[in-house]
Design a protein around this motif. Structure first.
Motif, mmCIF file in Angstrom:
data_model
loop_
_atom_site.group_PDB
_atom_site.id
_atom_site.type_symbol
_atom_site.label_atom_id
_atom_site.label_comp_id
_atom_site.label_asym_id
_atom_site.label_seq_id
_atom_site.Cartn_x
_atom_site.Cartn_y
_atom_site.Cartn_z
ATOM 1 N N SER A 186 -12.344 -3.970 20.272
ATOM 2 C CA SER A 186 -11.409 -4.976 19.757
ATOM 3 C C SER A 186 -12.068 -5.836 18.685
ATOM 4 O O SER A 186 -11.418 -6.223 17.698
ATOM 5 C CB SER A 186 -10.866 -5.852 20.889
ATOM 6 N N THR A 187 -13.347 -6.118 18.841
ATOM 7 C CA THR A 187 -14.071 -6.893 17.833
ATOM 8 C C THR A 187 -14.145 -6.135 16.515
ATOM 9 O O THR A 187 -13.934 -6.702 15.439
ATOM 10 C CB THR A 187 -15.492 -7.218 18.326
ATOM 11 N N SER A 188 -14.436 -4.849 16.594
ATOM 12 C CA SER A 188 -14.552 -4.046 15.372
ATOM 13 C C SER A 188 -13.208 -3.930 14.661
ATOM 14 O O SER A 188 -13.123 -4.053 13.432
ATOM 15 C CB SER A 188 -15.101 -2.654 15.697
ATOM 16 N N LYS A 189 -12.143 -3.730 15.403
ATOM 17 C CA LYS A 189 -10.818 -3.581 14.791
ATOM 18 C C LYS A 189 -10.294 -4.911 14.236
ATOM 19 O O LYS A 189 -9.632 -4.943 13.198
ATOM 20 C CB LYS A 189 -9.832 -3.008 15.811
ATOM 21 N N SER A 190 -10.597 -5.998 14.912
ATOM 22 C CA SER A 190 -10.193 -7.307 14.412
ATOM 23 C C SER A 190 -10.907 -7.632 13.108
ATOM 24 O O SER A 190 -10.318 -8.180 12.172
ATOM 25 C CB SER A 190 -10.490 -8.386 15.454
ATOM 26 N N GLY A 191 -12.183 -7.261 13.037
ATOM 27 C CA GLY A 191 -12.931 -7.464 11.799
ATOM 28 C C GLY A 191 -12.321 -6.703 10.642
ATOM 29 O O GLY A 191 -12.279 -7.197 9.503
ATOM 30 N N LEU A 192 -11.816 -5.518 10.926
ATOM 31 C CA LEU A 192 -11.178 -4.707 9.886
ATOM 32 C C LEU A 192 -9.880 -5.325 9.402
ATOM 33 O O LEU A 192 -9.688 -5.577 8.206
ATOM 34 C CB LEU A 192 -10.881 -3.304 10.432
ATOM 35 N N THR A 193 -8.964 -5.553 10.336
ATOM 36 C CA THR A 193 -7.608 -5.929 9.939
ATOM 37 C C THR A 193 -7.459 -7.400 9.561
ATOM 38 O O THR A 193 -6.667 -7.739 8.676
ATOM 39 C CB THR A 193 -6.606 -5.591 11.060
ATOM 40 N N HIS A 194 -8.223 -8.268 10.205
ATOM 41 C CA HIS A 194 -8.068 -9.699 9.935
ATOM 42 C C HIS A 194 -9.115 -10.239 8.962
ATOM 43 O O HIS A 194 -8.877 -11.256 8.317
ATOM 44 C CB HIS A 194 -8.125 -10.493 11.242
ATOM 45 N N GLY A 195 -10.241 -9.576 8.855
ATOM 46 C CA GLY A 195 -11.270 -10.030 7.930
ATOM 47 C C GLY A 195 -11.310 -9.213 6.663
ATOM 48 O O GLY A 195 -11.103 -9.722 5.558
ATOM 49 N N LEU A 196 -11.543 -7.924 6.822
ATOM 50 C CA LEU A 196 -11.727 -7.062 5.668
ATOM 51 C C LEU A 196 -10.454 -6.890 4.850
ATOM 52 O O LEU A 196 -10.448 -7.089 3.633
ATOM 53 C CB LEU A 196 -12.275 -5.711 6.135
ATOM 54 N N LYS A 201 -7.714 -7.580 -0.239
ATOM 55 C CA LYS A 201 -6.446 -7.631 -0.993
ATOM 56 C C LYS A 201 -6.560 -8.562 -2.185
ATOM 57 O O LYS A 201 -5.865 -8.385 -3.206
ATOM 58 C CB LYS A 201 -5.300 -8.081 -0.082
ATOM 59 N N ASN A 202 -7.420 -9.572 -2.111
ATOM 60 C CA ASN A 202 -7.598 -10.506 -3.217
ATOM 61 C C ASN A 202 -8.645 -10.039 -4.219
ATOM 62 O O ASN A 202 -8.757 -10.616 -5.304
ATOM 63 C CB ASN A 202 -8.003 -11.879 -2.676
ATOM 64 N N GLU A 203 -9.415 -9.027 -3.851
ATOM 65 C CA GLU A 203 -10.446 -8.508 -4.737
ATOM 66 C C GLU A 203 -9.999 -7.248 -5.468
ATOM 67 O O GLU A 203 -10.336 -7.043 -6.636
ATOM 68 C CB GLU A 203 -11.722 -8.209 -3.931
ATOM 69 N N HIS A 208 -7.632 -3.347 -10.491
ATOM 70 C CA HIS A 208 -6.351 -2.858 -11.001
ATOM 71 C C HIS A 208 -5.266 -3.797 -10.484
ATOM 72 O O HIS A 208 -5.211 -4.085 -9.285
ATOM 73 C CB HIS A 208 -6.095 -1.422 -10.519
ATOM 74 N N PRO A 209 -4.387 -4.293 -11.336
ATOM 75 C CA PRO A 209 -3.388 -5.288 -10.897
ATOM 76 C C PRO A 209 -2.427 -4.779 -9.830
ATOM 77 O O PRO A 209 -1.786 -5.579 -9.153
ATOM 78 C CB PRO A 209 -2.639 -5.639 -12.187
ATOM 79 N N LYS A 210 -2.333 -3.447 -9.678
ATOM 80 C CA LYS A 210 -1.447 -2.879 -8.665
ATOM 81 C C LYS A 210 -2.228 -2.326 -7.469
ATOM 82 O O LYS A 210 -1.675 -1.609 -6.638
ATOM 83 C CB LYS A 210 -0.572 -1.785 -9.274
ATOM 84 N N THR A 271 0.930 -5.568 0.332
ATOM 85 C CA THR A 271 -0.534 -5.542 0.415
ATOM 86 C C THR A 271 -1.024 -6.629 1.355
ATOM 87 O O THR A 271 -0.357 -7.664 1.545
ATOM 88 C CB THR A 271 -1.171 -5.702 -0.978
ATOM 89 N N GLY A 272 -2.160 -6.390 1.975
ATOM 90 C CA GLY A 272 -2.751 -7.354 2.897
ATOM 91 C C GLY A 272 -2.021 -7.474 4.214
ATOM 92 O O GLY A 272 -2.203 -8.441 4.955
ATOM 93 N N GLN A 273 -1.211 -6.459 4.543
ATOM 94 C CA GLN A 273 -0.365 -6.534 5.736
ATOM 95 C C GLN A 273 -0.916 -5.693 6.895
ATOM 96 O O GLN A 273 -1.597 -4.692 6.687
ATOM 97 C CB GLN A 273 1.054 -6.073 5.406
#
Length: 290
Positions: A186-196, A201-203, A208-210, A271-273
């Protein structure tokens, strides 16, 4: 039939020999995509599948072995992919523009945190979290370099066309609700979806703008990884107790959502969802079955 815009797009799928990975690869191939199917130690299911075999003969599918926890191996693989495809050494493959991070491990049996070894916790993070970091970093680095090489001094793109960069992460409901006995997972998956995902998405739009990145997060899925656990009656009951649809997902149901999120036609402004594929699951039950 809806054209989802994936024809001619080069997609790389990790964990391609697994329960979700194999149907995902086949769906992309059916849409006319070129697929680099990545496996770790075995390619048995990929090698024996008639659809994969057919597309290998058409030179629209290839399988490669890769240790996603090796920084050197990941960097070398992506460098080779971009160099080979841009120079048409692979028979005219388009440059890689879509990455599906599907691999992962889920250790059984359940272990409470006070009994979990550091070795188990670290191994899960290396594969489930550090591996995706290495893959995404190498993918975007290679994409950025390749994109720059297609722009002429006048600022116009040359004839080498490349789709916007798109990343789909396979997350888990474990990242949303936790997973007693599996704090490493759960820690590894949370790091992926909520952190990474939320950060990249902002980088990615700076390249590329899209550019897009999203997570498809399943609950229980009928895969080989879950098969042993689902043999237990109480586990099956718990898996659907807070799920309105009262069913376990099939691998294909998850694969279809990956396809949707990979399509700029269907999801070009998404994006970022974190897209949950869990039958409406609302949480975990802590008490035993009455």
């Amino acid at each position: 039939m809806i054209d989802v815009g994936l024809e001619g797009v080069h997609v790389l799928v990790t964990g391609a020999n697994g329960g979700i990975g194999l149907p995902t690869v086949k769906l992309f191939l059916e849409q006319g995509a070129y697929v680099t199917a990545v496996y770790n130690t075995t390619s048995a299911d990929l090698d024996s599948d008639p659809v994969i075999t057919l597309h290998k003969s058409k030179n629209t599918c290839r399988t490669i072995s890769l240790d996603v926890t090796s920084e050197q191996a990941v960097e070398r693989t992506f460098t080779e992919l971009y160099n080979e495809d841009s120079s048409n050494k692979t028979g005219g493959w388009p440059a890689l523009s879509c990455l599906v991070v599907n691999h992962g491990i889920f250790t059984t049996p359940s272990v409470p945190i006070w009994e979990m070894t550091m070795e188990q916790f670290e191994r899960t993070q290396r594969i489930n979290l550090f591996g995706p970091f290495l893959l995404i970093r190498a993918f975007l680095k290679g994409y950025k370099t390749h994109l720059s090489s297609t722009i002429s001094p006048e600022g116009n793109h040359n004839q080498i066309l490349i789709a916007p960069p798109n990343i789909v992460i396979i997350g888990s409901t474990s990242a949303e609700f936790g997973e007693a006995g599996h704090v490493d997972y759960s820690t590894s998956k949370s790091g992926l979806t909520h952190g990474l995902v939320k950060s990249v998405k902002n980088e990615i739009v700076k390249i590329h703008p899209k550019g897009r990145i999203n997570s498809v997060s399943p609950g229980w899925v009928k895969t080989g990884m879950a098969e042993e656990s689902l043999k237990d009656e109480e586990t099956r009951w718990r898996a659907t107790a807070t799920t309105p649809m009262k069913k376990i997902a099939s691998p294909l149901e998850v694969a279809y959502q990956v396809l949707v999120m990979s399509s700029d036609v269907l999801s070009g402004h998404t994006t970022g969802q974190i897209v949950m594929v869990a039958g409406g699951m609302e949480g975990r039950l802590l008490n035993p079955k009455p």
